[in-house]
Design an enzyme around this catalytic site. Structure first.
Site, PDB file in Angstrom:
ATOM      1  CB  THR A  28      -0.878  -0.233   1.354  1.00 48.09           C
ATOM      2  OG1 THR A  28      -1.595  -1.320   1.395  1.00 48.09           O
ATOM      3  CG2 THR A  28      -2.076   0.955   1.170  1.00 48.09           C
ATOM      4  CB  VAL A  57      11.835 -10.761  -9.610  1.00 48.16           C
ATOM      5  CG1 VAL A  57      11.658 -11.746 -10.553  1.00 48.16           C
ATOM      6  CG2 VAL A  57      11.063  -9.308  -9.746  1.00 48.16           C
ATOM      7  N   GLY A 105       6.388 -23.491   6.605  1.00 47.93           N
ATOM      8  CA  GLY A 105       7.139 -22.275   6.695  1.00 47.93           C
ATOM      9  C   GLY A 105       7.117 -21.521   5.166  1.00 47.93           C
ATOM     10  CD  GLU A 156       4.670 -13.623   5.024  1.00 47.83           C
ATOM     11  OE1 GLU A 156       4.229 -12.769   5.979  1.00 47.83           O
ATOM     12  OE2 GLU A 156       4.970 -13.401   3.981  1.00 47.83           O
ATOM     13  CG  ASP A 171       4.820 -12.299  -3.571  1.00 47.08           C
ATOM     14  OD1 ASP A 171       5.708 -11.651  -2.891  1.00 47.08           O
ATOM     15  OD2 ASP A 171       5.567 -13.192  -4.266  1.00 47.08           O
ATOM     16  CE  LYS A 222       8.033 -12.450  -5.951  1.00 46.14           C
ATOM     17  NZ  LYS A 222       7.828 -13.697  -5.437  1.00 46.14           N
ATOM     18  N   GLY A 245      14.533 -18.339   0.597  1.00 43.12           N
ATOM     19  CA  GLY A 245      15.516 -18.911   1.583  1.00 43.12           C
ATOM     20  C   GLY A 245      16.690 -18.071   2.063  1.00 43.12           C
TER      21      GLY A 245
END
Lengths: 336, 336
Positions: free
Chosen positions: B97, B148, B202, B205, B216, B220, B317
């Site tokens: 936002t 990305v 994991g 979220e 998401d 990108k 990672g």
């Protein structure tokens, strides 16, 4: 930057087409004025023009099958001895026994202080150590992106994008012809039939030995070993099995187990030792290399930080390989 | 090159681990003496040491969950105002936002003449044009490889390895979490179940909105549009459908037709217009993106000269994203 080109086959034509479109872009981006001042081809003829050859006219003649010779350069003249040439694109031919005539052209060019871009695998696979030393001694660059995966970034990826990461192993589908034949065979074609179609389509040469016996993939494995790991394995020390040994039973078993047979070139680093080989392998569909079909090439790199990374792309073609030469030339402009 | 780091989460720890191993290599290769002189984290504390912080000690404290603060730097101090810092690694957090707090940190750093490396998508997706101008005006570099495909070379590949080629379109699997959920769903899991497993592992979220609704991936796509095509689309103008809309019927139909459903982010250039979208697509197994399973990310680039080219690699990672920061830092060292 004045360029001389030896060999005016498909690769050089692809390079010239790209260069013609990108000359202004290069001059804007790098402030470098780039000219092709000499070309030489055993069949098509020779031109030397220190003011720059008109690339469009040259391409028209080449595409129309016309001779290009004028009186400015004779068959006996060597581009390596023309002072105004800074960089030689070597795109003739070679074998995996001597690497000649490409080897001699490259050696002469480096000795005379010219940068060299080549797409010939033979001289790099056989004489890397000597040629690399010659380039260093003469403070010039030798680049050969097109020898592995044609224009698909391989060495530039490793040098530029994976700098500082440590490469542990490499596996790849390095020969598009054999991969095409294997793809056809897995659909039920016999080896002979699949080879015939590959020859019709221009993927395989009249003498397919280098492709189907794995010698071409082996040459690329040798180049990768030199370039990535700094180890001179010697072609004879790379165990190599071609796709001409695959039986119908092996194909049927693979299919039954949901696997694809692929000709895999691989290199694994253990301490200072490199274990390398070329052989057909039945790969699980979970294995990324298993899904590479047709003439596509792919290379999977395992690194310390990124884990597994794969690049897939063309392994041959006029513009594709022409681009490898173009990107090597750019790299030399940037670094000189 | 003196570095300051804001935010000491997973990404910064990965970066510090790599930097610790590679400091000598950098100094040999680039002749650059690289030091981390300041770190700042809202939860863990702050340190400033103009002679260079001991990275090993810092990592030990971070890994043991200890506070790191000494009296050298207070919560109120801004790294952007420390003269001796040349480059700021910004690895805090942001939203789609406002892009804050990351956006403000980056803006302050650029305004104060510091190079910036960030892994935060929000500020780059929302404020690319402004931040890029700020960097140019202040003659510093802003890099964000990790936004990305984490450390998998994307922007460095396009900039370094595809220079001079013209990119026509881009398609990618840009969100590992949704790809993992889709892979599980195609094996028969329900959406809820697959999401639960992804959260346990994991990958997802507690609030999975950004992943499963495609936000998401959309961020990108916006970054790719800015960086590759120079076009500011605006997040709201990118049609976006998430994976939470996929019905059991659609999955069954895809399976019956031998296809895989993937969340595809795509950009196509026509003239000066970019058409971009994010949506689930049922892909034929011949389609290279179809075979990308689990949390792996992939990006397929179509270019004028090379045709189709694909890069597959990790999308998340500690070391993987840490490497993206490391490679951006290297790039800044090379170019400054």
């Amino acid at each position: 930057m004045n360029i001389g080109i030896i060999g005016l086959g498909t690769v050089s034509r692809g390079f010239l087409e790209i260069l013609e479109q990108k000359t202004d872009w290069i001059s804007q981006k790098f402030g470098s004025d780039i000219k092709v001042v000499a070309v030489k081809d055993i069949a098509r003829g020779n031109i030397y023009n220190p003011k720059g050859i008109n690339i469009n006219e040259l391409l028209n003649k080449l595409n129309n099958g016309e001779k290009i010779s004028d009186t400015s350069l004779t068959d006996g003249d060597s581009l390596s001895e023309i002072d105004s040439i800074d960089l030689i694109v070597e795109a003739t031919y070679s074998d995996y026994t001597t690497g000649d005539p490409a080897y001699t052209f490259i050696k002469d060019a480096l000795t005379n202080g010219k940068h060299v871009v080549t797409t010939n695998k033979g001289p790099v696979a056989l004489h890397y150590t000597e040629l690399n030393k010659l380039a260093n001694d003469n403070k010039v660059m030798l680049r050969y992106e097109g020898t592995v995966l044609s224009g698909t970034p391989t060495f530039s990826l490793i040098e530029e994008c994976l700098a500082g990461d440590d490469i542990v192993s490499i596996r790849g589908i390095l020969n598009g012809t054999s991969n095409y034949i294997l793809s056809k065979m897995s659909q039920g074609d016999s080896f002979e039939n699949a080879l015939g179609v590959a020859q019709e389509k221009g993927y395989a040469e009249a003498d397919p030995t280098n492709d189907v016996k794995g010698y071409d993939a082996r040459g690329k494995v040798a180049i990768l070993s030199h370039k990535v790991f700094g180890v001179d394995l010697g072609l004879d020390n790379i165990p190599t099995v071609g796709i001409d040994t695959i039986s119908k039973e092996e194909l049927d078993t693979a299919k039954k187990e949901g696997k694809n047979i692929r000709l895999v070139g691989s290199l694994t680093k253990t301490g200072k030792t490199i274990e390398a080989r070329v052989q057909p392998e039945a790969l699980d569909t979970e294995d990324a290399l298993s899904n590479i079909g047709g003439v596509t090439n792919a290379i999977e790199v395992s690194t310390a930080y990124l884990g597994k990374l794969m690049v897939t792309g063309p392994g041959a073609g006029k513009l594709e390989t022409g681009y490898s030469v173009f990107s090597d030339v750019l790299s030399i402009i940037k670094n000189s």
